[in-house]
Design a protein around this motif. Structure first.
Motif, PDB file in Angstrom:
ATOM      1  N   ALA A   1      28.340   6.178   1.746  1.00  0.00           N
ATOM      2  CA  ALA A   1      28.233   6.269   0.291  1.00  0.00           C
ATOM      3  C   ALA A   1      26.913   5.682  -0.223  1.00  0.00           C
ATOM      4  N   ALA A   2      26.188   4.967   0.642  1.00  0.00           N
ATOM      5  CA  ALA A   2      24.917   4.369   0.234  1.00  0.00           C
ATOM      6  C   ALA A   2      23.841   5.447   0.107  1.00  0.00           C
ATOM      7  N   GLN A   3      22.860   5.183  -0.725  1.00  0.00           N
ATOM      8  CA  GLN A   3      21.739   6.123  -0.864  1.00  0.00           C
ATOM      9  C   GLN A   3      20.731   5.873   0.257  1.00  0.00           C
ATOM     10  N   PRO A   4      20.501   6.879   1.121  1.00  0.00           N
ATOM     11  CA  PRO A   4      19.507   6.693   2.187  1.00  0.00           C
ATOM     12  C   PRO A   4      18.091   6.936   1.668  1.00  0.00           C
ATOM     13  N   VAL A   5      17.177   6.043   2.025  1.00  0.00           N
ATOM     14  CA  VAL A   5      15.771   6.184   1.633  1.00  0.00           C
ATOM     15  C   VAL A   5      14.926   5.983   2.888  1.00  0.00           C
ATOM     16  N   ARG A   6      14.177   7.002   3.255  1.00  0.00           N
ATOM     17  CA  ARG A   6      13.448   6.995   4.526  1.00  0.00           C
ATOM     18  C   ARG A   6      11.991   6.561   4.358  1.00  0.00           C
ATOM     19  N   LEU A   7      11.537   5.721   5.287  1.00  0.00           N
ATOM     20  CA  LEU A   7      10.127   5.373   5.423  1.00  0.00           C
ATOM     21  C   LEU A   7       9.589   6.117   6.634  1.00  0.00           C
ATOM     22  N   ALA A   8       8.584   6.948   6.423  1.00  0.00           N
ATOM     23  CA  ALA A   8       8.042   7.763   7.515  1.00  0.00           C
ATOM     24  C   ALA A   8       6.832   7.087   8.153  1.00  0.00           C
ATOM     25  N   GLU A   9       6.332   7.693   9.237  1.00  0.00           N
ATOM     26  CA  GLU A   9       5.093   7.208   9.846  1.00  0.00           C
ATOM     27  C   GLU A   9       3.938   7.510   8.894  1.00  0.00           C
TER      28      GLU A   9
ATOM     29  N   LEU B   1       0.837  -1.192   0.000  1.00  0.00           N
ATOM     30  CA  LEU B   1       0.000   0.000   0.000  1.00  0.00           C
ATOM     31  C   LEU B   1       0.877   1.249   0.000  1.00  0.00           C
ATOM     32  N   THR B   2       0.641   2.109  -0.963  1.00  0.00           N
ATOM     33  CA  THR B   2       1.508   3.271  -1.158  1.00  0.00           C
ATOM     34  C   THR B   2       0.864   4.551  -0.657  1.00  0.00           C
ATOM     35  N   GLY B   3       1.651   5.359   0.023  1.00  0.00           N
ATOM     36  CA  GLY B   3       1.223   6.673   0.488  1.00  0.00           C
ATOM     37  C   GLY B   3       2.429   7.587   0.541  1.00  0.00           C
ATOM     38  N   ALA B   4       2.236   8.777   1.062  1.00  0.00           N
ATOM     39  CA  ALA B   4       3.346   9.734   1.135  1.00  0.00           C
ATOM     40  C   ALA B   4       4.502   9.197   1.970  1.00  0.00           C
ATOM     41  N   ALA B   5       4.191   8.379   2.977  1.00  0.00           N
ATOM     42  CA  ALA B   5       5.216   7.885   3.902  1.00  0.00           C
ATOM     43  C   ALA B   5       6.210   6.942   3.233  1.00  0.00           C
ATOM     44  N   ASN B   6       5.798   6.249   2.187  1.00  0.00           N
ATOM     45  CA  ASN B   6       6.679   5.248   1.577  1.00  0.00           C
ATOM     46  C   ASN B   6       6.845   5.424   0.069  1.00  0.00           C
ATOM     47  N   TYR B   7       6.377   6.548  -0.449  1.00  0.00           N
ATOM     48  CA  TYR B   7       6.392   6.740  -1.896  1.00  0.00           C
ATOM     49  C   TYR B   7       7.810   6.694  -2.470  1.00  0.00           C
ATOM     50  N   GLU B   8       8.749   7.357  -1.815  1.00  0.00           N
ATOM     51  CA  GLU B   8      10.130   7.377  -2.319  1.00  0.00           C
ATOM     52  C   GLU B   8      10.708   5.967  -2.341  1.00  0.00           C
TER      53      GLU B   8
END
Length: 234
Positions: free
Chosen positions: A147-155, A27-34
């Motif tokens: 050097a890794a690309q950080p990708v954040r999952l928000a609440e 399920l996709t939303g703003a918190a996990n879109y990236e």
């Protein structure tokens, strides 16, 4: 005169259930879109090492499973990683290492990342915290992690939380009215971990009491009373 006895509660056995973990189930939303956008871009990644991070229950394992199915990656939990695992893991052509927030062999991860870099093998790392480089003691490993690309999952926001609750109930084959889900959303902590906990609790309570999941039952599970205007069958 005998006092009225409460109705007997059924024994609630914890039966295993298998959450749906395919791409169509995410399920996709703003918190996990990236995060899901990057996973969907595979194999067109801008970097070869990605550090996916977010709180408990935010979807890291689900995203890892989606990527594993797409890439054929070998997956291992960081605490289980040893130096001898590197060759076997890299033979899969892609690697995912989960749970970097716990204790793990830093030399083993450094060795794995070195070999992955030499062979241009993509690596997905997951952790609760970011950046992962901030909590390792080995300077060379910290350098690789930076050097890794950080990708954040928000609440999650209300939209995502509502759909996550519906999915969690469906995973347990529980039919719950939208009004009950809305009631939970307005009172639940904005956390996917909290969503998992309340669904598990309601599943157990509904089974023990032999009744459907209503707003009254949800209110009790959330540790609060309900307005008398709420009908028992709502």
């Amino acid at each position: 005169m005998n006092a009225e006895r409460p109705p007997p509660r059924q024994l609630a056995f914890s039966l295993p259930h298998r959450p749906a973990s395919g791409r169509a189930d995410f399920l996709t939303g703003a918190a996990n879109y990236e995060a899901i956008t990057l996973i969907d871009r595979w194999p067109d990644w801008p970097v070869r090492v990605v550090n996916l991070f977010g709180p408990v229950g935010s979807g890291k394992s689900h995203l890892t499973e989606i990527w594993r199915r797409a890439s054929g990656a070998a997956v291992i939990a960081a605490p289980a990683l040893s130096r001898s695992d590197a060759e076997m893991m890299l033979a899969a052509g892609a690697v995912a290492v989960e749970d970097l927030h716990g204790k793990f062999d830093e030399e083993a991860l450094f060795h794995l990342l070195n070999l992955a870099g030499e062979r241009n093998t993509p690596v997905l790392l997951t952790s609760r915290n970011a950046p992962a480089a901030s909590y390792v003691a080995l300077p060379d490993l910290a350098s690789r992690l930076r050097a890794a690309q950080p990708v954040r999952l928000a609440e999650p926001d209300d939209y995502l939380l509502r759909h996550v609750l519906a999915k969690l109930f469906a995973d347990r084959q529980l039919a719950v009215a939208p009004a009950v889900i809305d009631y939970i959303v307005t009172r639940l902590d904005r956390s996917l971990e909290a969503a998992n906990i309340i669904v598990e609790r309601l599943d157990r309570e509904a089974l023990a009491e032999g009744r459907a999941i209503t707003r009254r039952l949800a209110g009790a599970a959330l540790g609060e009373g309900l307005d008398a205007a709420f009908d028992e069958d709502a």
